[in-house]
Design a protein around this motif. Structure first.
Motif, PDB file in Angstrom:
ATOM      1  N   ARG A 200       0.848  -1.265   0.039  1.00  0.00           N
ATOM      2  CA  ARG A 200       0.226   0.005  -0.164  1.00  0.00           C
ATOM      3  C   ARG A 200       1.062   0.966   0.120  1.00  0.00           C
ATOM      4  O   ARG A 200       0.819   2.518  -0.972  1.00  0.00           O
ATOM      5  CB  ARG A 200      -1.219   0.537   1.190  1.00  0.00           C
ATOM      6  N   ARG A 201       1.962   1.366   1.086  1.00  0.00           N
ATOM      7  CA  ARG A 201       3.139   2.475   0.665  1.00  0.00           C
ATOM      8  C   ARG A 201       3.711   2.725  -0.701  1.00  0.00           C
ATOM      9  O   ARG A 201       3.636   2.918  -1.278  1.00  0.00           O
ATOM     10  CB  ARG A 201       4.058   2.128   2.232  1.00  0.00           C
ATOM     11  N   LEU A 202       3.924   1.890  -1.522  1.00  0.00           N
ATOM     12  CA  LEU A 202       4.135   1.879  -2.998  1.00  0.00           C
ATOM     13  C   LEU A 202       2.940   2.731  -3.652  1.00  0.00           C
ATOM     14  O   LEU A 202       3.740   3.075  -4.384  1.00  0.00           O
ATOM     15  CB  LEU A 202       4.605   0.164  -3.551  1.00  0.00           C
ATOM     16  N   VAL A 203       2.479   2.220  -3.395  1.00  0.00           N
ATOM     17  CA  VAL A 203       1.185   2.549  -4.073  1.00  0.00           C
ATOM     18  C   VAL A 203       0.893   4.204  -3.876  1.00  0.00           C
ATOM     19  O   VAL A 203       0.846   4.842  -4.783  1.00  0.00           O
ATOM     20  CB  VAL A 203      -0.259   1.502  -4.290  1.00  0.00           C
ATOM     21  N   GLU A 204       0.764   4.290  -2.747  1.00  0.00           N
ATOM     22  CA  GLU A 204       0.506   6.118  -2.211  1.00  0.00           C
ATOM     23  C   GLU A 204       1.878   6.470  -2.686  1.00  0.00           C
ATOM     24  O   GLU A 204       1.789   7.873  -3.037  1.00  0.00           O
ATOM     25  CB  GLU A 204       0.509   6.111  -0.728  1.00  0.00           C
ATOM     26  N   VAL A 205       2.816   6.225  -2.323  1.00  0.00           N
ATOM     27  CA  VAL A 205       4.250   7.012  -2.928  1.00  0.00           C
ATOM     28  C   VAL A 205       4.046   7.265  -4.499  1.00  0.00           C
ATOM     29  O   VAL A 205       4.544   7.934  -4.774  1.00  0.00           O
ATOM     30  CB  VAL A 205       5.090   6.584  -2.461  1.00  0.00           C
ATOM     31  N   LEU A 206       3.654   6.008  -5.244  1.00  0.00           N
ATOM     32  CA  LEU A 206       3.891   6.915  -7.024  1.00  0.00           C
ATOM     33  C   LEU A 206       3.085   7.199  -7.493  1.00  0.00           C
ATOM     34  O   LEU A 206       3.268   7.923  -8.489  1.00  0.00           O
ATOM     35  CB  LEU A 206       4.223   4.972  -7.176  1.00  0.00           C
ATOM     36  N   THR A 207       2.168   6.586  -6.845  1.00  0.00           N
ATOM     37  CA  THR A 207       0.745   7.542  -6.869  1.00  0.00           C
ATOM     38  C   THR A 207       0.841   8.865  -7.052  1.00  0.00           C
ATOM     39  O   THR A 207       0.466   9.965  -7.877  1.00  0.00           O
ATOM     40  CB  THR A 207      -0.678   7.333  -6.138  1.00  0.00           C
ATOM     41  N   GLU A 208       1.857   9.617  -5.800  1.00  0.00           N
ATOM     42  CA  GLU A 208       2.215  11.290  -6.002  1.00  0.00           C
ATOM     43  C   GLU A 208       3.144  11.826  -6.797  1.00  0.00           C
ATOM     44  O   GLU A 208       2.603  12.679  -7.245  1.00  0.00           O
ATOM     45  CB  GLU A 208       2.432  11.408  -4.322  1.00  0.00           C
ATOM     46  N   THR A 209       3.997  10.464  -6.649  1.00  0.00           N
ATOM     47  CA  THR A 209       4.950  11.275  -7.124  1.00  0.00           C
ATOM     48  C   THR A 209       4.765  11.241  -8.407  1.00  0.00           C
ATOM     49  O   THR A 209       5.067  12.283  -9.522  1.00  0.00           O
ATOM     50  CB  THR A 209       5.908  10.014  -7.954  1.00  0.00           C
ATOM     51  N   GLN A 210       3.888  10.643 -10.075  1.00  0.00           N
ATOM     52  CA  GLN A 210       3.352  10.517 -10.819  1.00  0.00           C
ATOM     53  C   GLN A 210       2.303  11.696 -11.013  1.00  0.00           C
ATOM     54  O   GLN A 210       2.790  12.929 -11.800  1.00  0.00           O
ATOM     55  CB  GLN A 210       2.649   9.500 -10.324  1.00  0.00           C
ATOM     56  N   ALA A 211       2.041  12.034 -10.234  1.00  0.00           N
ATOM     57  CA  ALA A 211       1.282  13.625 -10.200  1.00  0.00           C
ATOM     58  C   ALA A 211       1.804  14.700  -9.649  1.00  0.00           C
ATOM     59  O   ALA A 211       1.792  15.932 -10.606  1.00  0.00           O
ATOM     60  CB  ALA A 211      -0.185  13.069  -8.242  1.00  0.00           C
ATOM     61  N   ALA A 474     -21.486   8.921 -31.609  1.00  0.00           N
ATOM     62  CA  ALA A 474     -20.251   8.469 -32.038  1.00  0.00           C
ATOM     63  C   ALA A 474     -19.516   9.769 -32.289  1.00  0.00           C
ATOM     64  O   ALA A 474     -19.137  10.659 -30.901  1.00  0.00           O
ATOM     65  CB  ALA A 474     -19.702   8.375 -33.767  1.00  0.00           C
ATOM     66  N   GLU A 475     -21.042  11.439 -32.388  1.00  0.00           N
ATOM     67  CA  GLU A 475     -20.471  12.610 -32.802  1.00  0.00           C
ATOM     68  C   GLU A 475     -20.961  13.335 -31.237  1.00  0.00           C
ATOM     69  O   GLU A 475     -20.357  14.389 -31.334  1.00  0.00           O
ATOM     70  CB  GLU A 475     -21.659  12.917 -33.415  1.00  0.00           C
ATOM     71  N   GLU A 476     -20.980  12.865 -29.751  1.00  0.00           N
ATOM     72  CA  GLU A 476     -21.437  12.972 -29.084  1.00  0.00           C
ATOM     73  C   GLU A 476     -20.562  12.526 -27.483  1.00  0.00           C
ATOM     74  O   GLU A 476     -19.979  13.351 -26.646  1.00  0.00           O
ATOM     75  CB  GLU A 476     -22.889  12.751 -28.571  1.00  0.00           C
ATOM     76  N   MET A 477     -19.020  12.096 -28.358  1.00  0.00           N
ATOM     77  CA  MET A 477     -18.419  11.609 -27.273  1.00  0.00           C
ATOM     78  C   MET A 477     -17.161  13.249 -27.332  1.00  0.00           C
ATOM     79  O   MET A 477     -16.741  13.514 -28.278  1.00  0.00           O
ATOM     80  CB  MET A 477     -17.105  10.366 -28.097  1.00  0.00           C
ATOM     81  N   ASP A 478     -17.058  12.861 -25.882  1.00  0.00           N
ATOM     82  CA  ASP A 478     -16.310  13.961 -25.489  1.00  0.00           C
ATOM     83  C   ASP A 478     -14.977  13.805 -25.485  1.00  0.00           C
ATOM     84  O   ASP A 478     -14.299  13.192 -25.340  1.00  0.00           O
ATOM     85  CB  ASP A 478     -16.485  14.653 -24.234  1.00  0.00           C
ATOM     86  N   LEU A 479     -13.919  14.869 -26.597  1.00  0.00           N
ATOM     87  CA  LEU A 479     -12.648  14.698 -26.838  1.00  0.00           C
ATOM     88  C   LEU A 479     -11.655  15.697 -25.642  1.00  0.00           C
ATOM     89  O   LEU A 479     -10.375  15.569 -26.458  1.00  0.00           O
ATOM     90  CB  LEU A 479     -12.768  14.890 -28.557  1.00  0.00           C
ATOM     91  N   SER A 480     -12.014  16.235 -25.472  1.00  0.00           N
ATOM     92  CA  SER A 480     -11.424  17.201 -24.466  1.00  0.00           C
ATOM     93  C   SER A 480     -10.671  16.780 -24.068  1.00  0.00           C
ATOM     94  O   SER A 480     -10.340  15.000 -23.386  1.00  0.00           O
ATOM     95  CB  SER A 480     -12.741  18.399 -23.855  1.00  0.00           C
ATOM     96  N   GLU A 481      -9.327  17.155 -23.036  1.00  0.00           N
ATOM     97  CA  GLU A 481      -8.385  16.747 -23.165  1.00  0.00           C
ATOM     98  C   GLU A 481      -7.169  16.878 -20.845  1.00  0.00           C
ATOM     99  O   GLU A 481      -8.490  18.217 -20.618  1.00  0.00           O
ATOM    100  CB  GLU A 481      -7.005  16.831 -23.636  1.00  0.00           C
ATOM    101  N   ILE A 482      -6.292  16.519 -20.424  1.00  0.00           N
ATOM    102  CA  ILE A 482      -6.559  16.890 -19.527  1.00  0.00           C
ATOM    103  C   ILE A 482      -4.989  17.100 -19.391  1.00  0.00           C
ATOM    104  O   ILE A 482      -4.460  15.729 -19.935  1.00  0.00           O
ATOM    105  CB  ILE A 482      -6.647  15.925 -17.840  1.00  0.00           C
ATOM    106  N   PHE A 483      -4.189  18.296 -19.285  1.00  0.00           N
ATOM    107  CA  PHE A 483      -2.541  17.907 -19.378  1.00  0.00           C
ATOM    108  C   PHE A 483      -1.801  17.463 -18.429  1.00  0.00           C
ATOM    109  O   PHE A 483      -2.234  17.665 -17.562  1.00  0.00           O
ATOM    110  CB  PHE A 483      -2.669  19.690 -19.806  1.00  0.00           C
ATOM    111  N   GLY A 484      -0.864  16.395 -18.759  1.00  0.00           N
ATOM    112  CA  GLY A 484      -0.236  16.290 -17.761  1.00  0.00           C
ATOM    113  C   GLY A 484       0.847  15.554 -18.178  1.00  0.00           C
ATOM    114  O   GLY A 484       1.859  16.250 -19.588  1.00  0.00           O
ATOM    115  N   LEU A 485       1.251  14.553 -17.348  1.00  0.00           N
ATOM    116  CA  LEU A 485       2.554  13.518 -17.886  1.00  0.00           C
ATOM    117  C   LEU A 485       1.978  13.037 -19.291  1.00  0.00           C
ATOM    118  O   LEU A 485       2.902  12.704 -20.302  1.00  0.00           O
ATOM    119  CB  LEU A 485       2.779  12.204 -16.871  1.00  0.00           C
ATOM    120  N   ALA A 486       1.547  12.728 -19.638  1.00  0.00           N
ATOM    121  CA  ALA A 486       0.420  12.588 -21.085  1.00  0.00           C
ATOM    122  C   ALA A 486      -0.890  13.025 -21.207  1.00  0.00           C
ATOM    123  O   ALA A 486      -1.157  12.961 -20.325  1.00  0.00           O
ATOM    124  CB  ALA A 486      -0.002  11.147 -21.689  1.00  0.00           C
ATOM    125  N   THR A 487      -1.494  13.275 -22.231  1.00  0.00           N
ATOM    126  CA  THR A 487      -2.724  14.179 -22.361  1.00  0.00           C
ATOM    127  C   THR A 487      -3.654  13.135 -22.239  1.00  0.00           C
ATOM    128  O   THR A 487      -3.787  11.766 -23.433  1.00  0.00           O
ATOM    129  CB  THR A 487      -2.865  14.964 -23.643  1.00  0.00           C
TER     130      THR A 487
END
Length: 507
Positions: A200-211, A474-487
């Protein structure tokens, strides 16, 4: 007497100024790239949005494919054409081969000692060589086939259990990428239902690192203002996460050392920590590898590979859902190739030409790292007639290049056929298409990432039919993005799978 000297002095001064002006005018002048109006102190920071690749592409449409910006205290050059990308990544690659020392990397890459952010020089050359020959060689990538097979089967089992129901594929793809990279890097699965203690510690730490790596740091634009990072609390988060990273990694390294000492010889299936501990002992190293360097190299592989792989899978399934004829053609190819075995094997991937074209077309429209990793000029350079000062930050807008009508016919149309029957490579041989960067600082792990994306996508298409939720077009699918390590997609990719091949997915 004074009346005589004064006209002579004035004439001599005037004559000297004329000669100086002529000399200055005759000297070739290299102008700076075009630049929009800026503001005091912040320069052009106000022009950036939460989707900087979009705002920079709009600037390129107005001012041209090369733009000079002052982002806070940092002189920045943005290039947005294949021609200019080739000049940066090939013609002048030796000048633009270094990296700016971003604050997150200074902390979380243990003093920028990973491959991605280390400055150009002997240490970087050695670190990259180790990654290419030891961690990410074709033989090493093949050796992780069993891990990919098990984790993709876990993914298929989760999908199969929800056959006929709406399913959030984004979460499953992120879990898949994290599990594969964690097992490959550390010898541990990223997350399990029974995860306790160190897991669990590994998950928490690496998740924060990615963020933290994905976050926006104002201090990167005002390197002389140390107080900015302290005031925002960002530096405190970095320091805390670094302490946690060091503790978790030290425990993992200690476990590996103890396991190595209890067995004779080299383990047949080494993870990245095993490999680097072995390399660390070599006598032929130009630069010694410290334990912190080892941690930085392993974390680099993990952080760089998780978001990019999962985002590519997410965008590919999104585009296939929006383009059912493309989906059908890709499924027909996969099912035809793998029909004799009842399962897609990695040996089948070399024959899946249309599937590979689908992935390329997805990365053209949705590059996982749309601005690539920033570079820094090591000396003054002339770039296509413009003077680029030393210590300038260089951004290559792969998003704009992939949608440039000068390079692509109907660039906004999703059309995998454009990659069929030509030699547009996934690497940097064609500078219109740069999903993994290019030049000597190009991503060394592209083959590893593609291996995961290709096998996961092929098996999802083989074993399941896919549909949009009821009432969603299909035309209603949202293609908006979140910019981060990867979009990534801003809204989850939700589809309805229907299992058509009965297979026991054992992870």
């Amino acid at each position: 007497m004074e009346s005589f000297y004064l006209p002579v002095l004035l004439f001599a001064t005037f004559f000297f100024l004329i000669l100086s002006l002529q000399k200055w005018q005759s000297r070739p002048q290299s102008p700076r790239p075009p630049s929009p109006p800026g503001l005091p102190i912040i320069g052009h920071l106000h022009l950036l949005t939460d989707m900087p690749h979009h705002s920079l592409a709009q600037l390129a449409n107005k001012l041209g494919p090369i733009v000079h910006l002052r982002l806070g205290q940092v002189p920045t050059v943005v290039v947005s054409s294949a021609h200019l990308a080739k000049l940066v990544l090939k013609t002048h690659d030796h000048i633009f081969a270094s990296r700016p020392q971003l604050l997150s990397a200074q902390y979380l890459s243990f003093g920028c000692s990973d491959v991605t952010f280390s400055p150009y020089g002997p240490y970087w050359r050695q670190a990259r060589k180790i990654c290419v020959t030891e961690l990410l060689s074709s033989k090493r990538v093949s050796s992780f086939q069993l891990i990919r097979d098990e984790e993709v089967n876990r993914l298929l089992g989760s999908v199969s259990a929800q056959s006929g129901s709406e399913i959030d594929l984004g979460k499953l793809f992120f879990t898949l990428a994290n599990d594969i990279l964690c097992r490959v890097a550390f010898g541990k699965r990223f997350k399990e239902e029974s995860g306790e203690g160190q897991k669990r510690r590994l998950v928490e730490v690496l998740t924060e690192t990615q963020a933290l790596f994905a976050g926006f740091c104002l201090g990167d634009f005002f390197p002389d203002w140390e107080w900015v990072n302290s005031l925002s609390g960002y530096k405190r988060r970095l320091t805390s996460n670094l302490d946690d990273l060091r503790a978790v990694c030290d425990e993992i390294i200690r476990e590996h050392v103890e396991e190595q000492s209890s067995r004779a010889g080299v383990r047949e299936k080494e993870d990245f920590v095993d490999v680097l501990l072995r390399v660390q002992q070599r006598a032929d190293l130009e630069v010694p590898i410290t334990d912190d360097n080892l941690k930085a190299l392993v974390l680099d592989m993990f952080v760089a590979g998780t978001d990019t792989s999962s985002a590519t899978l997410e965008w590919t399934m999104t585009e296939l859902a929006r383009n059912p004829m493309v989906m059908k053609k890709a499924q027909e190819e996969v099912r035809n190739i793998a029909s004799s075995t009842g399962k897609v094997e990695e040996s089948h991937l070399q024959h899946l030409h249309y599937l590979k074209a689908v992935i390329k077309e997805t990365m053209r429209l949705h590059p996982p790292v749309p601005l690539l990793v920033p570079r820094e000029s090591m000396e003054k350079c002339n770039l296509d007639g413009y003077e680029i000062p030393a210590k300038s930050r260089i951004l290559i807008n792969a998003y704009a290049i992939g949608r440039d009508p000068q390079s692509w016919e109907n660039p906004l149309e999703y059309n995998p056929e454009r990659f069929m029957g030509n030699d547009i490579d996934i690497k940097d041989q064609d500078f219109r298409f740069l999903p993994f960067g290019g030049g000597r600082r190009g991503c060394p792990g592209y083959s590893f990432g593609l291996a995961t994306v290709e096998i996961a996508l092929a098996r999802l298409l083989y074993h399941f039919d896919w549909a949009l939720p009821k009432g969603v077009g299909a035309e209603e699918m949202d293609l908006s993005e979140i910019f981060g390590l990867a979009t990534r997609k801003r809204t989850p990719i939700v589809l309805v799978p229907t299992a058509i091949e009965f297979y026991e997915f054992k992870g």
